[in-house]
Design an enzyme around this catalytic site. Sequence first.
Site, short mmCIF file in Angstrom:
data_model
loop_
_atom_site.label_atom_id
_atom_site.label_comp_id
_atom_site.label_asym_id
_atom_site.label_seq_id
_atom_site.Cartn_x
_atom_site.Cartn_y
_atom_site.Cartn_z
N LYS A 102 0.45 -1.42 0.10
CA LYS A 102 -0.21 -0.03 -0.30
C LYS A 102 0.72 0.76 0.12
CE LYS A 102 -2.05 2.33 3.48
NZ LYS A 102 -1.91 3.60 3.27
N GLU A 110 10.96 2.22 10.11
CA GLU A 110 11.55 3.01 9.42
C GLU A 110 10.67 4.32 9.63
OE1 GLU A 110 14.58 3.23 8.04
OE2 GLU A 110 14.80 0.88 8.31
N CYS A 120 13.41 12.01 5.71
CA CYS A 120 13.57 11.39 6.75
C CYS A 120 15.03 11.80 7.66
CB CYS A 120 13.46 9.98 6.99
SG CYS A 120 14.65 9.00 5.85
N GLU A 166 10.82 16.53 14.84
CA GLU A 166 10.49 16.52 13.40
C GLU A 166 9.83 17.54 12.94
OE1 GLU A 166 9.65 12.99 10.82
OE2 GLU A 166 11.33 12.57 10.09
P1 NAD Z 1 2.20 8.33 7.47
O1 NAD Z 1 2.76 7.46 9.00
O2 NAD Z 1 1.70 9.59 7.92
O3 NAD Z 1 2.27 7.67 6.50
C1 NAD Z 1 3.06 6.31 6.14
C2 NAD Z 1 1.85 5.19 5.77
O4 NAD Z 1 1.46 4.97 6.41
C3 NAD Z 1 0.83 5.67 4.62
O5 NAD Z 1 0.89 4.58 3.48
C4 NAD Z 1 -0.59 5.37 5.64
O6 NAD Z 1 -1.34 5.89 4.75
C5 NAD Z 1 -0.29 4.21 6.30
N1 NAD Z 1 -1.22 4.67 7.75
C6 NAD Z 1 -1.06 5.50 8.01
N2 NAD Z 1 -2.27 5.08 9.85
C7 NAD Z 1 -1.58 3.74 9.76
C8 NAD Z 1 -2.23 2.65 10.00
N3 NAD Z 1 -3.60 3.22 11.50
N4 NAD Z 1 -2.02 1.62 9.96
C9 NAD Z 1 -1.30 1.25 8.90
N5 NAD Z 1 -1.28 2.47 8.28
C10 NAD Z 1 -0.98 3.41 8.50
O7 NAD Z 1 3.84 8.87 7.26
P2 NAD Z 1 4.15 10.09 6.08
O8 NAD Z 1 3.35 11.15 6.38
O9 NAD Z 1 3.37 9.26 4.60
O10 NAD Z 1 5.67 10.25 5.98
C11 NAD Z 1 6.48 10.87 6.67
C12 NAD Z 1 6.89 10.08 8.02
O11 NAD Z 1 7.59 9.32 7.66
C13 NAD Z 1 8.29 10.74 8.15
O12 NAD Z 1 8.36 10.77 10.04
C14 NAD Z 1 9.48 10.35 7.68
O13 NAD Z 1 10.94 10.38 8.65
C15 NAD Z 1 8.55 9.05 7.86
N6 NAD Z 1 10.08 8.72 6.88
C16 NAD Z 1 11.31 7.31 6.93
C17 NAD Z 1 12.35 7.09 6.15
C18 NAD Z 1 13.48 6.06 7.12
O14 NAD Z 1 13.66 5.30 6.65
N7 NAD Z 1 13.31 6.22 8.27
C19 NAD Z 1 11.61 7.10 5.07
C20 NAD Z 1 10.93 8.14 4.82
C21 NAD Z 1 9.81 8.73 5.23
#
Ligand code: NAD
Length: 498
Positions: A174, A249, A283, A384
């Site tokens: 997803k 991650e 990130c 962040e």
């Molecule tokens: P998010 O946590 O809002 O969403 C990420 C994904 O999780 C989306 O596909 C979302 O639909 C899904 N999701 C949301 N709630 C969920 C739940 N309860 N159960 C299952 N899936 C769920 O994050 P975002 O805003 O899309 O991305 C930004 C974040 O991602 C930042 O905090 C960034 O640091 C992190 N990130 C980390 C890395 C890494 O390598 N560590 C890389 C890229 C992004």
Amino acid sequence: MTDLYIDGTWVSPSDGAPDRVVLNPADGSELARVSEASGTDVEVAVAAARRAFDAGPWRATTARERGELLRRVADLLVRDRAELGRIESLDTGKTLNEGGIDIDDVTAVFRYYAGIADGHAGRVVDTGDAGVMSRVVYEPVGVCALIAPWNYPLLQMSWKVAPALAAGNTMVIKPSEVTPMSTIAFVRLLAEAGVPAGVVNLVLGDGPNVGAAMVSHPGVDMVSFTGGLATGQRIMAAAATGVKKIALELGGKNPNIVFADADFDTAVDYALAAAFVHSGQVCSAGARLIVEDAIHDEFVAELARRAKAIRLGNGLDPDAECGPLVSEAHRAKVEGYIAGAIDEGARLVAGGKRPDEAALRDGFFLRPTIFADCTRDMTIVREEVFGPVVTVERFRTEAEAVELGNDTEYGLAGAVWTSDGSVAQRVAGALRHGTIWINDYHPYLPQAEWGGFGKSGIGRELGPTGLDEYREAKHIYHNINPAPMRWFGHGADEAGVN
Ligand code: NAD
């Protein structure tokens, strides 16, 4: 619309849920409409992945065959690079150049896992007994739920899909509901490359409904998630019920430490790239600059001068250096952090506002922003922000630099700038982050593990460990010459018991 890919077929959602409108963040216009999954679709997708894993021909594939499949995917990515890079740029707002680099990196990840898929079949264990053969083999975990964020939609997904396929798993994937377009195109490529029906299933939808249904489904053996800390905590709690394997991650608050003896111009140049690539929605963004006192004022002045000159624009515009933020809601969140920082006493030296140009009015733009006079207790330094905002703190000693760099609940990445090799190695060794750059910022390699200490996550992606995340180790112990042990009940023979 048929945007879900389940059991080898593009299908419409089962319950006729309203389409999601995907916006172009550069001007707020409608980019596409996609159909999202219902709980029933998640059920069907997991069942398809389960069948493909438990009973499908996929289980009989050799690691070498799977490696060849990954290589075919890489070739198709090369063929479609321009189109995929353009989709990524339109969907996320990043520049076309950044979008193209993303696709190159996705290709490199597929090639890397193609190369090591059959490189590590297990090991023979010396039992100390010539009559026993003992070996450890690796098997796929099973059905994986792979969930990606919006900042690097295809890149983050590829770090999961490539090793999961190489190891022989099946999966339901997803993308973020904000940026689904490149993953839809990618799944078409996987099918073209010959990924069998049921092995990769695509569902679209939000987190609370579709993502959560994937995580809690009893047919899922493993969850690999990239996204925010709060979501990661929710996923970990949900996965606990089923004792599923998890890989997380999460976010970062990454220190970029500059000593006075560093090459000044290079350090300033990289500090800008560290903070403002993809408008800071990275990130590992170098959002927390920690600069030695002796050069601090000069460094901040030059940083501000350069930041004010950064050209914002539509990612498709070749002159644009920085694109917009991904959504109106996300920009509002970042603006909230900026207002809070001013309230807490940080000194705004660049940006902090939306651009003045009329052409950018409808997009979700924000000027690259720099705060000086920051202290470690400020919210803007601790949390962040995930936008084009960099804070600057100052340090006087090496010990203080390390102490500041480690004063975070995260531990994803960091950098140290100095011309003294001993200082560089000492600081790199002392920082508690998953990646440390010395006199550089941002590069990563498919061959090298990526992931976080502390609340930046659990497990590693990339490198050999990134493959191991998708494998179970099994010990096979073979007694070559079995004979009775006579431990239990042999007294029966002596006593004539019957
Ligand atoms: P998010 O946590 O809002 O969403 C990420 C994904 O999780 C989306 O596909 C979302 O639909 C899904 N999701 C949301 N709630 C969920 C739940 N309860 N159960 C299952 N899936 C769920 O994050 P975002 O805003 O899309 O991305 C930004 C974040 O991602 C930042 O905090 C960034 O640091 C992190 N990130 C980390 C890395 C890494 O390598 N560590 C890389 C890229 C992004």
